[in-house]
Design a protein around this motif. Structure first.
Motif, PDB file in Angstrom:
ATOM      1  N   LEU A  45      44.034  37.720  26.585  1.00 10.62           N
ATOM      2  CA  LEU A  45      44.545  39.087  26.656  1.00 10.62           C
ATOM      3  C   LEU A  45      44.175  39.747  27.982  1.00 10.62           C
ATOM      4  N   SER A  46      42.934  39.567  28.423  1.00  8.59           N
ATOM      5  CA  SER A  46      42.493  40.186  29.679  1.00  8.59           C
ATOM      6  C   SER A  46      43.274  39.640  30.870  1.00  8.59           C
ATOM      7  N   ALA A  47      43.460  38.320  30.895  1.00  3.96           N
ATOM      8  CA  ALA A  47      44.193  37.709  32.010  1.00  3.96           C
ATOM      9  C   ALA A  47      45.636  38.194  32.041  1.00  3.96           C
ATOM     10  N   ALA A  48      46.245  38.339  30.866  1.00  3.50           N
ATOM     11  CA  ALA A  48      47.629  38.818  30.811  1.00  3.50           C
ATOM     12  C   ALA A  48      47.730  40.285  31.217  1.00  3.50           C
ATOM     13  N   LEU A  49      46.726  41.094  30.862  1.00  2.19           N
ATOM     14  CA  LEU A  49      46.707  42.484  31.322  1.00  2.19           C
ATOM     15  C   LEU A  49      46.661  42.538  32.845  1.00  2.19           C
ATOM     16  N   ALA A  50      45.796  41.701  33.436  1.00  2.00           N
ATOM     17  CA  ALA A  50      45.650  41.690  34.894  1.00  2.00           C
ATOM     18  C   ALA A  50      46.947  41.271  35.576  1.00  2.00           C
ATOM     19  N   ARG A  51      47.688  40.345  34.953  1.00  2.00           N
ATOM     20  CA  ARG A  51      48.931  39.849  35.553  1.00  2.00           C
ATOM     21  C   ARG A  51      50.088  40.827  35.395  1.00  2.00           C
ATOM     22  N   ASN A  52      50.123  41.529  34.280  1.00  2.00           N
ATOM     23  CA  ASN A  52      51.331  42.268  33.926  1.00  2.00           C
ATOM     24  C   ASN A  52      51.229  43.786  33.998  1.00  2.00           C
ATOM     25  N   CYS A  53      50.025  44.337  34.007  1.00  9.95           N
ATOM     26  CA  CYS A  53      49.875  45.793  34.113  1.00  9.95           C
ATOM     27  C   CYS A  53      49.741  46.178  35.581  1.00  9.95           C
ATOM     28  N   SER A  54      50.611  47.035  36.061  1.00 10.29           N
ATOM     29  CA  SER A  54      50.534  47.460  37.454  1.00 10.29           C
ATOM     30  C   SER A  54      49.562  48.625  37.609  1.00 10.29           C
ATOM     31  N   LYS A  55      48.977  48.720  38.774  1.00 11.60           N
ATOM     32  CA  LYS A  55      48.068  49.809  39.140  1.00 11.60           C
ATOM     33  C   LYS A  55      46.923  49.983  38.130  1.00 11.60           C
ATOM     34  N   VAL A  56      46.231  48.892  37.838  1.00 10.69           N
ATOM     35  CA  VAL A  56      45.066  48.964  36.964  1.00 10.69           C
ATOM     36  C   VAL A  56      43.893  48.254  37.625  1.00 10.69           C
ATOM     37  N   GLU A  57      42.708  48.695  37.270  1.00  9.75           N
ATOM     38  CA  GLU A  57      41.458  48.022  37.639  1.00  9.75           C
ATOM     39  C   GLU A  57      40.753  47.686  36.333  1.00  9.75           C
ATOM     40  N   LEU A  58      40.562  46.384  36.090  1.00  9.53           N
ATOM     41  CA  LEU A  58      39.931  45.959  34.846  1.00  9.53           C
ATOM     42  C   LEU A  58      38.429  45.798  35.025  1.00  9.53           C
ATOM     43  N   VAL A  59      37.689  46.330  34.065  1.00  8.04           N
ATOM     44  CA  VAL A  59      36.232  46.139  34.020  1.00  8.04           C
ATOM     45  C   VAL A  59      35.927  45.463  32.691  1.00  8.04           C
ATOM     46  N   GLU A  60      35.462  44.218  32.732  1.00  2.00           N
ATOM     47  CA  GLU A  60      35.281  43.439  31.514  1.00  2.00           C
ATOM     48  C   GLU A  60      33.833  43.457  31.031  1.00  2.00           C
ATOM     49  N   SER A  61      33.691  43.252  29.739  1.00  2.00           N
ATOM     50  CA  SER A  61      32.367  43.348  29.113  1.00  2.00           C
ATOM     51  C   SER A  61      31.408  42.274  29.591  1.00  2.00           C
ATOM     52  N   HIS A  62      31.939  41.153  30.076  1.00  4.78           N
ATOM     53  CA  HIS A  62      31.047  40.076  30.532  1.00  4.78           C
ATOM     54  C   HIS A  62      30.660  40.207  32.008  1.00  4.78           C
ATOM     55  N   ALA A  63      31.162  41.243  32.685  1.00 12.28           N
ATOM     56  CA  ALA A  63      30.791  41.450  34.091  1.00 12.28           C
ATOM     57  C   ALA A  63      29.313  41.817  34.189  1.00 12.28           C
ATOM     58  N   PRO A  64      28.629  41.379  35.255  1.00 12.76           N
ATOM     59  CA  PRO A  64      27.191  41.646  35.385  1.00 12.76           C
ATOM     60  C   PRO A  64      26.827  43.126  35.317  1.00 12.76           C
ATOM     61  N   ASP A  65      27.706  43.983  35.836  1.00 12.92           N
ATOM     62  CA  ASP A  65      27.418  45.423  35.861  1.00 12.92           C
ATOM     63  C   ASP A  65      28.219  46.190  34.811  1.00 12.92           C
ATOM     64  N   ALA A  66      28.666  45.500  33.760  1.00 10.65           N
ATOM     65  CA  ALA A  66      29.454  46.172  32.722  1.00 10.65           C
ATOM     66  C   ALA A  66      28.621  47.237  32.023  1.00 10.65           C
ATOM     67  N   PRO A  67      29.189  48.428  31.789  1.00  2.00           N
ATOM     68  CA  PRO A  67      28.443  49.484  31.097  1.00  2.00           C
ATOM     69  C   PRO A  67      28.145  49.094  29.652  1.00  2.00           C
ATOM     70  N   ALA A  68      27.101  49.687  29.101  1.00  3.37           N
ATOM     71  CA  ALA A  68      26.628  49.326  27.763  1.00  3.37           C
ATOM     72  C   ALA A  68      27.681  49.553  26.687  1.00  3.37           C
ATOM     73  N   PHE A  69      28.522  50.594  26.838  1.00  4.65           N
ATOM     74  CA  PHE A  69      29.496  50.893  25.790  1.00  4.65           C
ATOM     75  C   PHE A  69      30.582  49.816  25.685  1.00  4.65           C
TER      76      PHE A  69
END
Length: 281
Positions: A45-69
């Motif tokens: 789902l995340s990869a498809a969002l990145a490919r198909n949604c224009s003008k977005v910046e994705l921040v994923e939960s597994h990123a090292p600096d992902a916020p706690a929420f």
């Protein structure tokens, strides 16, 4: 404009700004022991969002600096994510939308056909997936998709599922990936039609510090309509959300730096911290 009648829904959606999308950790609420299915679902789902949604910046939960929420979200008494509490944490970080997903259920189902000695049993594996997107400032759900995957299996595999065993079916992983892509396409449509928004974080003299990410695309002179962000409503299921109601005024961006976006009121009004802002022409 008439502040007594104009709501956010009356404003045109402007697609010139980058929307910051948080991808929360997907949950396994089924009896299935295989967490890899949940990971496959989130990855697809995340990869498809990145490919198909224009003008977005994705921040994923597994990123090292992902916020706690995104990693460990606050929960309601029923175990579901508390979208209002998440929105209160996300609004100060420049997010516009939060996306979450679940593996809701996995079960063995038997269908019988025929009569007498010709009666046959047909075994299926049913897997239900759900994805939801909600406004990162108000907690209001803007899109929700639920899909049922049903695959034919043999009786031995069905018995293993009933016993809670780990069942590895390549066709199941493939179906989960395809469903994740399909859901992402639907979410992209909702995200695209959803207003870019930000909030007032701080007041410094005549200027307001906005929660907008400096890379979102705001420029000096851009105008934003102001809505009250203090009214909290509670739904019949106990979920809370912010009701913005009618337009209070207009601000203009006065300064954009790498650290902050600042704005001033066009009419000299004072708008409190927490006010919600939406771009206008």
């Amino acid at each position: 404009y008439a502040t007594e009648t104009e709501s956010i829904r009356d404003l045109a959606v402007l697609d010139r700004y980058i929307k910051r999308i948080g991808i929360g950790r997907f949950e396994n609420r089924s009896a299935a022991p295989r967490q890899v299915l949940v990971k496959d679902f989130q990855t697809a789902l995340s990869a498809a969002l990145a490919r198909n949604c224009s003008k977005v910046e994705l921040v994923e939960s597994h990123a090292p600096d992902a916020p706690a929420f995104l990693v460990d979200p606050p929960l309601l008494d029923n175990g579901q994510a508390d979208t209002y509490a998440i929105s209160q944490a996300a609004r100060g970080s420049g997010f516009q939308v939060i996306v979450r997903g679940q593996l809701v259920s996995l079960r063995h189902r038997v269908e019988r056909s025929g009569w007498g000695s010709f009666r046959e049993s047909h075994n299926f594996l049913d897997l239900r997936l759900m994805a939801v997107a909600f406004d990162a400032l108000t907690g209001i759900i803007i899109a929700q998709n639920s899909e049922l995957i049903s695959l034919p299996i043999d009786a031995n595999t069905g018995a293993a599922v009933d016993a809670g065993a780990d069942v590895d079916l390549p066709e199941l992983s493939e179906a989960v990936n395809e469903t994740g892509v399909d859901m992402a396409l639907k979410l992209c449509t909702s995200i695209r039609s959803h207003h870019w928004q930000t909030v007032v974080l701080e007041i410094q003299g005549t200027e307001m510090i906005l929660a907008a990410h400096p890379a979102a695309g705001l420029k000096v002179g851009n105008r934003l309509a102001v809505f009250d962000g203090s009214r909290i409503m509670t739904g019949s299921d106990g979920e809370r959300f912010v009701l913005t109601e009618f337009r209070q005024g207009t601000v203009s961006v006065s300064k954009v730096t790498d650290e902050a976006v600042r704005a001033v009121s066009e009419g000299g009004e004072t708008f409190p911290v927490g006010s919600i802002l939406v771009p206008v022409r």
